[in-house]
Each structure stands twice: as C-alpha cells, then as structure tokens.
Design a protein around this motif. Structure first.
Motif, PDB file in Angstrom:
ATOM      1  N   ARG A   1       8.196   2.914  -7.736  1.00 53.27           N
ATOM      2  CA  ARG A   1       8.281   1.595  -6.178  1.00 53.27           C
ATOM      3  C   ARG A   1       7.510   1.779  -5.028  1.00 53.27           C
ATOM      4  N   ARG A   2       7.165   0.637  -4.185  1.00 56.84           N
ATOM      5  CA  ARG A   2       6.422   0.983  -3.474  1.00 56.84           C
ATOM      6  C   ARG A   2       6.164   2.416  -2.135  1.00 56.84           C
ATOM      7  N   ASP A   3       7.608   2.757  -2.298  1.00 59.79           N
ATOM      8  CA  ASP A   3       7.505   3.946  -1.528  1.00 59.79           C
ATOM      9  C   ASP A   3       7.433   4.594  -2.094  1.00 59.79           C
ATOM     10  N   HIS A   4       6.768   5.766  -3.433  1.00 57.44           N
ATOM     11  CA  HIS A   4       6.625   6.737  -4.369  1.00 57.44           C
ATOM     12  C   HIS A   4       5.227   6.825  -3.165  1.00 57.44           C
ATOM     13  N   GLY A   5       4.712   6.346  -3.090  1.00 63.19           N
ATOM     14  CA  GLY A   5       3.101   6.318  -2.925  1.00 63.19           C
ATOM     15  C   GLY A   5       2.147   5.708  -2.146  1.00 63.19           C
ATOM     16  N   ALA A   6       1.194   6.605  -1.796  1.00 62.38           N
ATOM     17  CA  ALA A   6       0.015   5.333  -1.750  1.00 62.38           C
ATOM     18  C   ALA A   6      -0.849   5.035  -2.718  1.00 62.38           C
ATOM     19  N   GLU A   7      -0.901   5.512  -4.270  1.00 60.55           N
ATOM     20  CA  GLU A   7      -0.898   4.906  -5.393  1.00 60.55           C
ATOM     21  C   GLU A   7      -0.060   3.376  -5.904  1.00 60.55           C
ATOM     22  N   ARG A   8       1.151   3.354  -5.115  1.00 62.67           N
ATOM     23  CA  ARG A   8       1.937   2.655  -5.425  1.00 62.67           C
ATOM     24  C   ARG A   8       2.425   1.619  -4.459  1.00 62.67           C
ATOM     25  N   ALA A   9       1.257   1.694  -3.670  1.00 64.61           N
ATOM     26  CA  ALA A   9       2.126   1.016  -1.726  1.00 64.61           C
ATOM     27  C   ALA A   9       2.113  -0.356  -2.552  1.00 64.61           C
ATOM     28  N   TYR A  10       1.649  -0.959  -3.208  1.00 71.41           N
ATOM     29  CA  TYR A  10       0.852  -2.483  -2.884  1.00 71.41           C
ATOM     30  C   TYR A  10       0.973  -2.842  -4.480  1.00 71.41           C
ATOM     31  N   ILE A  11       1.923  -2.700  -5.269  1.00 72.92           N
ATOM     32  CA  ILE A  11       2.610  -3.109  -6.970  1.00 72.92           C
ATOM     33  C   ILE A  11       3.408  -3.964  -6.307  1.00 72.92           C
ATOM     34  N   ASP A  12       3.751  -4.858  -7.167  1.00 73.71           N
ATOM     35  CA  ASP A  12       4.559  -5.926  -7.128  1.00 73.71           C
ATOM     36  C   ASP A  12       5.840  -5.876  -7.911  1.00 73.71           C
TER      37      ASP A  12
ATOM     38  N   LEU B   1      12.811  -2.776  -9.230  1.00 69.36           N
ATOM     39  CA  LEU B   1      12.983  -1.238  -7.800  1.00 69.36           C
ATOM     40  C   LEU B   1      11.550  -1.784  -6.791  1.00 69.36           C
ATOM     41  N   ALA B   2      10.205  -2.785  -6.901  1.00 68.98           N
ATOM     42  CA  ALA B   2       9.342  -2.604  -6.586  1.00 68.98           C
ATOM     43  C   ALA B   2       9.233  -2.799  -5.392  1.00 68.98           C
ATOM     44  N   TYR B   3      10.286  -3.170  -4.504  1.00 69.96           N
ATOM     45  CA  TYR B   3      10.606  -3.509  -2.983  1.00 69.96           C
ATOM     46  C   TYR B   3      12.012  -2.607  -2.390  1.00 69.96           C
ATOM     47  N   TRP B   4      12.562  -1.916  -3.492  1.00 67.79           N
ATOM     48  CA  TRP B   4      13.359  -1.083  -3.324  1.00 67.79           C
ATOM     49  C   TRP B   4      13.472   0.226  -2.360  1.00 67.79           C
ATOM     50  N   THR B   5      13.807   0.721  -1.625  1.00 69.07           N
ATOM     51  CA  THR B   5      13.205   1.807  -0.832  1.00 69.07           C
ATOM     52  C   THR B   5      14.443   3.131  -1.790  1.00 69.07           C
TER      53      THR B   5
ATOM     54  N   TRP C   1      14.579  14.278   1.859  1.00 71.03           N
ATOM     55  CA  TRP C   1      14.246  13.579   0.313  1.00 71.03           C
ATOM     56  C   TRP C   1      13.694  11.976   0.344  1.00 71.03           C
ATOM     57  N   LEU C   2      14.015  11.044   1.811  1.00 71.41           N
ATOM     58  CA  LEU C   2      13.638   9.902   1.734  1.00 71.41           C
ATOM     59  C   LEU C   2      12.928   9.621   2.540  1.00 71.41           C
ATOM     60  N   ASP C   3      12.032  10.671   3.156  1.00 73.28           N
ATOM     61  CA  ASP C   3      10.808   9.707   4.241  1.00 73.28           C
ATOM     62  C   ASP C   3       9.769   9.566   3.274  1.00 73.28           C
ATOM     63  N   TYR C   4       8.804   9.078   3.280  1.00 71.98           N
ATOM     64  CA  TYR C   4       8.058   8.123   2.567  1.00 71.98           C
ATOM     65  C   TYR C   4       6.845   8.404   1.354  1.00 71.98           C
ATOM     66  N   GLY C   5       6.673   8.780  -0.035  1.00 75.10           N
ATOM     67  CA  GLY C   5       7.069   9.487  -0.796  1.00 75.10           C
ATOM     68  C   GLY C   5       6.845  11.156  -1.060  1.00 75.10           C
ATOM     69  N   ASN C   6       8.570  11.178  -1.067  1.00 78.00           N
ATOM     70  CA  ASN C   6       8.973  12.667  -1.048  1.00 78.00           C
ATOM     71  C   ASN C   6       9.752  12.680  -1.977  1.00 78.00           C
ATOM     72  N   GLU C   7       9.702  11.850  -2.702  1.00 74.39           N
ATOM     73  CA  GLU C   7      10.708  11.929  -3.736  1.00 74.39           C
ATOM     74  C   GLU C   7      10.399  12.573  -4.476  1.00 74.39           C
ATOM     75  N   ARG C   8       8.966  12.577  -4.881  1.00 76.31           N
ATOM     76  CA  ARG C   8       8.872  13.415  -5.910  1.00 76.31           C
ATOM     77  C   ARG C   8       7.807  15.474  -5.463  1.00 76.31           C
ATOM     78  N   LYS C   9       8.288  15.677  -4.299  1.00 75.67           N
ATOM     79  CA  LYS C   9       7.814  16.929  -3.881  1.00 75.67           C
ATOM     80  C   LYS C   9       8.379  18.069  -4.508  1.00 75.67           C
ATOM     81  N   GLY C  10       9.226  18.128  -5.348  1.00 77.38           N
ATOM     82  CA  GLY C  10       9.954  18.790  -6.114  1.00 77.38           C
ATOM     83  C   GLY C  10       9.311  18.675  -7.717  1.00 77.38           C
ATOM     84  N   ARG C  11       8.444  18.139  -7.750  1.00 78.48           N
ATOM     85  CA  ARG C  11       7.696  17.796  -9.136  1.00 78.48           C
ATOM     86  C   ARG C  11       6.388  18.356  -9.101  1.00 78.48           C
ATOM     87  N   PHE C  12       5.906  19.138 -10.765  1.00 76.50           N
ATOM     88  CA  PHE C  12       4.457  19.210 -11.470  1.00 76.50           C
ATOM     89  C   PHE C  12       3.774  20.472  -9.548  1.00 76.50           C
ATOM     90  N   VAL C  13       4.880  21.353  -9.443  1.00 77.97           N
ATOM     91  CA  VAL C  13       5.481  22.769  -8.541  1.00 77.97           C
ATOM     92  C   VAL C  13       3.938  23.937  -9.341  1.00 77.97           C
TER      93      VAL C  13
END
Length: 459
Positions: free
Chosen positions: A219-230, A247-251, A316-328
């Motif tokens: 999705r676009r809201d995953h972060g900058a690296e996906r911000a413009y995917i279609d 789900l590209a345009y979902w949040t 959890w819902l702020d832009y790019g925050n979904e994976r904050k708990g990953r790759f710790v």
C-alpha cells in the motif's frame, strides 16, 4: 530461461463493472447543401424552433421545498466511511477479477498481516480461493509466531482452499533446518538468513507455481518506498512478473475498518498488540516496554479486538508506522537499520524468466564434471534469485569479455541447486562465491568488491 511474453495490455472488463446508460441522438440532415429535400430541411428547422419556443414560454412550475434531514456529525462520519469502504471494495474486487480473467496463473503470497487478511477475504468473496483460480502461497521461515500456521489452517477451513507452503530449501522441517544452519543464523548473518529463509523460498514458490501475475498487499501508506505504487504494474522489461496491488489506495485504518465491518479474521497477535506479523524473533508489540519499536509503553496497551480499538490507535495508523515493530535489533552489513527482508524490493522476482549471464562471454558450467574439469580461470558460484548476484551481473560480464580477449576463461556454476557439491568443492557458504582456479585448485576470493577493476586484478 527465455522470458515469457508479456500479458496483453487490453483487458476484458468484468461483468459486474459499472455500466452507464447511453442515449443515441439521431440528427436529421439540415445541411443547406442538401438540394434534394429542401422541404424536409425546412420542416426539421421549423419543428426545432417551435419546440424550443414552447419550452421557453412554458410556465415554470414551483418546486416543492423539502426540509433538510437532520444528521449528526457522528452519523455523517460513519456514512462517509461506509461509502469509502464500499468504493475501495468495489475497486479491489474489479482489479482482482481483471487479474484472474486476464492471466492464467495468479498467485497471492500471503503473510497474514492485516492487509493480506483483507485480500484473502476479497478473493474468497469472488470464489477464487475455492475454485483455485488464484493460488495462495505461504513462506514458512521456521521462525514465525507459533500461532501463524494454526491461523492459516483456520483460514483454509473458512474459505475452503489449501495454501502452497514453501520453506528453506532441502529442509522438510525445522529440525532439519536447525541441524543444517543452527538457531542463530539470523544473528550471525541476517542477509544470508533472509536469502535462505525468505527470498529463495519466495522465488522458488512463484517459479514452481508458474506465476504470471503476483497479487500482494503493498500500500502507499507503508512508507516512502511505496508512496507512489499503483494498483497494477506491468511485467518489467528484462524479466519479472506483472503485479497487482489491490490495496494500493487503502490505508491501514481502512483495512481495520473493513475487517470490522465484514467479519474478516485477523492474526491472533493483533489482539495482543502487534500491528504487523513477521518472524517472532525480531517482532515486538507496539508500543513495547523497552521502546524497541520507537514507542515505549505496556505491551498490548494498543490493540484491536473484535472490531474495537484499545489505546491510542494513531501509534499504529500514522503514515509508515505499520511495520514499526518489525526487524527489531536487525542491522545490515553496511550498518544501516534493517527495514526490508528482500521479498518486496525492486527486482526480487526478476530472474524467474531468465538466468544470469546468458549469451555473453561468461562460460556456463552445466554439470559437476564441467566444474571439476576447469583447470584455470575464474568461476562464480551463484543463484539467479540472489540480489547480490544480480548486482554484480554487469561487472562480471564486462570482466569476462575483457578476460576472453586475453584467453582467460571466466565461468559460472549455479550453486543453489547443488549446495553440497559447491560447499565441499568450491568454498561456497553463500552466494555469490568467486573462486580463482589454478591447476584445478579453487581459491576463494574473499573481498566483496566485485567491480571490474577488482575482478581484473585476480588474473
């Protein structure tokens, strides 16, 4: 492998797509150059003028005013959310239908994160899981949460499908994996761990299933690296797959709202405070007691249970925050913080339709006998799916061309399909491994500098 032809860009529109009523207006000719029927022309003009005049002179009927319906702010918000979700659902269903109807082997790699659960539900709603029109693929790293595979089993029962499961090569279960690699490979070499447990099984799965379009939950809201995917991406030139991002345009909030409204089952750890699910070894709740996720607080103080939020959902819902708990706690070799496992980076599936170093100056060693017969030169032991092998492709080809002009053999041997052999004979513990061969003896090139200049210095 030869690259398969790309799917046509002209797509068949599904039967449920929106249809707009059309009105055909037939105009009589009133071209003054039409000399044959002047009477008819005058009649048409006269009727047109009369009609317009009648409409203009007709008395205007007073409009009955209807009182505005009272609506609360809360009701307005709920209606707007419902309308948005209905639109997003229709858009995603149409995209999934187009993919299934215009490609032969659609595959959905399912990690069972929230968005993937939504896609699973949508595919189930279309009947594509039960019919097998879309295959579900799961990568079992042998380090997932204990609840992940049982949760998959419950999804299979609910939507009536059977997932195709792929794990580390030549490891039928975790015991075999531990005997081969130990339980700390991810600590010793996280990039090698990713290749063995994630990237290679992921790519082997897509290849085994002959995938021609990959459905995924980016999705676009995953972060900058996906911000413009279609919502859809055509297969890249040079090899790769068409991708569908329904789900590209979902949040992330849309995903949770949709799950709540439609009874979508979510991974059990969501109710324990985990916004995203990966390997248990490096995933923490958000917030967590030590602040490893970037948010310090009691584990489970933010969670989503039975369609209801507890705590500050913005964490959890702020832009790019979904994976904050990953790759710790994971760090790449260059010292940078790890944010990706390599599966969804650009070109991750690039080599499915081709090998590396085809048709150029690099000599292919097709068998063990060919490899052992090489007496002098340079040999790379590689895996076509490996991003580091892909990264050195251009430099190694140029080096081979320069070396060939001097009568020096530069060769390749595919090692991921013959691991024991390359490990015992050609010093291979990871890909790529470059060996200098002299008198039939292989000496490993230890540097990670794979530039043309560095390789040329070997000979």
């Amino acid at each position: 492998h030869k690259q398969r032809s790309q799917a046509p860009l002209s797509l068949a529109v599904p039967s449920f797509a929106s249809r707009r009523a059309s009105v055909t207006v037939q105009n009589a000719s009133i071209d003054p150059r039409d000399k044959k029927k002047p009477a008819t022309m005058k009649l048409v003009v006269a009727l047109a003028l009369l009609s317009n005049a009648a409409a203009f002179m007709a008395p205007v009927q007073p409009r009955t005013l209807q009182p505005l319906k009272a609506i609360t702010t809360e009701a307005m918000i709920e209606k707007a959310k419902a309308d948005r979700l209905a639109h997003l659902e229709a858009q995603s269903l149409e995209a999934l239908t187009l993919a299934a109807d215009n490609f032969e082997r659609a595959v959905f790699p399912n990690a069972m994160i929230v968005g993937d659960c939504v896609i699973t539900h949508l595919l189930g709603k279309l009947g594509y899981l039960e019919s097998g029109k879309v295959k579900v693929m799961v990568v079992d790293t042998f380090h997932l949460f204990d609840s992940t595979m049982p949760f998959l089993d419950s999804l299979e029962k609910k939507y009536n499908f059977k997932a195709e499961i792929f794990g580390p090569a030549d490891c039928e279960d975790k015991d075999v994996y531990l005997k081969k690699y130990g339980d700390k490979l991810w600590v010793a070499d996280v990039e090698q761990y990713d290749k063995i447990c994630k990237v290679e099984p992921f790519q082997r799965g897509l290849k085994t299933l002959n995938t021609d379009v990959m459905i995924n939950g980016r999705r676009r809201d995953h972060g900058a690296e996906r911000a413009y995917i279609d919502i859809a991406e055509v297969a890249p030139i040079g090899g790769g797959l068409a991708k569908l991002n329904p789900l590209a345009y979902w949040t992330l909030e849309d995903c949770f709202d949709y799950a709540a409204a439609n009874g979508v089952p979510l991974h059990p750890t969501v109710a324990l405070g985990y916004p995203s699910q990966g390997d248990e070894k490096d995933t923490v709740p958000v917030p967590d007691p030590d602040g490893l996720s970037g948010f310090k607080g009691d584990a489970g103080s933010v969670k989503f249970v039975d369609g209801k939020w507890t705590g500050d959902k913005a964490i959890w819902l702020d832009y790019g925050n979904e994976r904050k708990g990953r790759f710790v706690g994971l760090v790449n070799k260059d010292g940078s913080t790890k944010t990706e496992c390599g599966i969804h980076v650009a070109g991750a599936e690039k080599t499915f339709d081709r090998d590396l170093w085809e048709g150029g100056a690099v000599k292919e060693l097709a068998s063990q006998e060919d490899a052992l017969a090489m007496k002098d030169g340079v040999m790379v032991v590689y895996a076509p799916w490996c991003q580091f092998c892909q990264g050195m492709e251009e430099a190694y080809e140029k080096f081979a061309a320069d070396a060939a002009a001097k009568g020096i053999t530069v060769a390749k041997y595919r090692g991921d399909e013959d691991r024991d052999f390359v490990s015992s004979k050609f010093n291979t513990e990871s890909f790529p491994t470059i060996n200098v061969i002299k008198g039939g003896k292989a000496t490993k090139y230890e540097s990670e500098d794979r530039s043309v200049e560095a390789l040329s210095a070997l000979v």
